[in-house]
Design a protein around this motif. Structure first.
Motif, PDB file in Angstrom:
ATOM      1  N   GLU A  74       0.846  -1.193   0.000  1.00 47.62           N
ATOM      2  CA  GLU A  74       0.000   0.000   0.000  1.00 47.62           C
ATOM      3  C   GLU A  74       0.876   1.236   0.000  1.00 47.62           C
ATOM      4  OE1 GLU A  74      -1.952  -0.384   3.916  1.00 47.62           O
ATOM      5  OE2 GLU A  74      -0.412   1.011   4.594  1.00 47.62           O
ATOM      6  N   HIS A  76       0.581   5.785   0.978  1.00 48.59           N
ATOM      7  CA  HIS A  76      -0.226   6.901   1.481  1.00 48.59           C
ATOM      8  C   HIS A  76       0.163   8.156   0.714  1.00 48.59           C
ATOM      9  CE1 HIS A  76      -1.265   4.012   4.477  1.00 48.59           C
ATOM     10  NE2 HIS A  76      -0.018   3.923   4.876  1.00 48.59           N
ATOM     11  N   GLN A  81       4.607   7.916   7.097  1.00 47.96           N
ATOM     12  CA  GLN A  81       4.097   7.074   8.179  1.00 47.96           C
ATOM     13  C   GLN A  81       5.273   6.490   8.944  1.00 47.96           C
ATOM     14  OE1 GLN A  81       1.755   3.449   7.182  1.00 47.96           O
ATOM     15  NE2 GLN A  81       0.211   4.246   8.641  1.00 47.96           N
TER      16      GLN A  81
END
Ligand SMILES: NC(=O)N[C@@H](O)C(=O)O
Ligand code: NI
Length: 168
Positions: A74, A76, A81
């Motif tokens: 994934e 972002h 993060q």
């Protein structure tokens, strides 16, 4: 199934994907009348998009068995993060380069006890992957408007193996 073998987490190796958060090798200075060492500004928090704000959370992660089947990564698009373990235990950090909007060959880094990471904004990565036992992590990432999660599912999962057995 393509095999990915773990590699040690180092600042240089991880540089294309973010920063390593660690006391070791970090500049520091005394504060509070000499009672505290400040290991300062260890990672680059990135906050993009509308109404962006930093979030501080704690993730209590269940351990994953090894070898790991990696079916998804994934990213972002609006923020970095960071994951810092609250106990000095290794965990797995899986990242991948971007090739025109899809992930390239993933890399699997095994942290040393006391190491955390800050994954740069819009960088493909596996989800938090503790090993061996339930583990708590301090997480700093981005809140705000918009969808801050893009997932990519591999046609064929990868198999992630430890270079050296670390848990007996
Ligand atoms: N979904 C979530 O908050 N965590 C993931 O982004 C992750 O990288 O673990
Ligand atoms: Ni994530």
């Amino acid at each position: 199934m393509t095999i990915i073998t773990t590699e040690p987490l180092t600042r240089d190796a991880f540089a294309p994907f973010g920063q390593v958060i660690s006391i070791e090798g970090s500049a520091h200075y005394l504060i509070n009348s000499g009672k505290t060492e400040r290991y300062n500004d260890l990672a680059k928090v990135e906050l993009g998009g509308a109404h962006a704000r930093p979030m501080i959370s704690i993730f209590r992660g269940q351990p994953y068995a090894m070898p790991l089947e990696l079916g998804m990564v994934e990213r972002h698009p609006f923020g970095s993060q960071a994951f810092f373990p609250l106990a000095p235990r290794p965990f797995l950090v899986i990242v991948a380069p971007d090739h025109g909007g899809t992930p390239g060959m993933p890399r699997a880094f095994l942290t040393a006890p006391g190491q955390g990471v800050n994954i740069a904004m819009n960088t493909w990565h596996g989800v938090l992957t503790p090993l061996d036992e339930v583990s708590d992590f301090l997480v700093v990432d981005r809140g705000g408007d918009g969808n801050n999660l893009e997932e990519y599912f591999f046609e064929t999962p990868y198999r992630v193996e430890l270079a050296n057995p670390i848990f007996t």
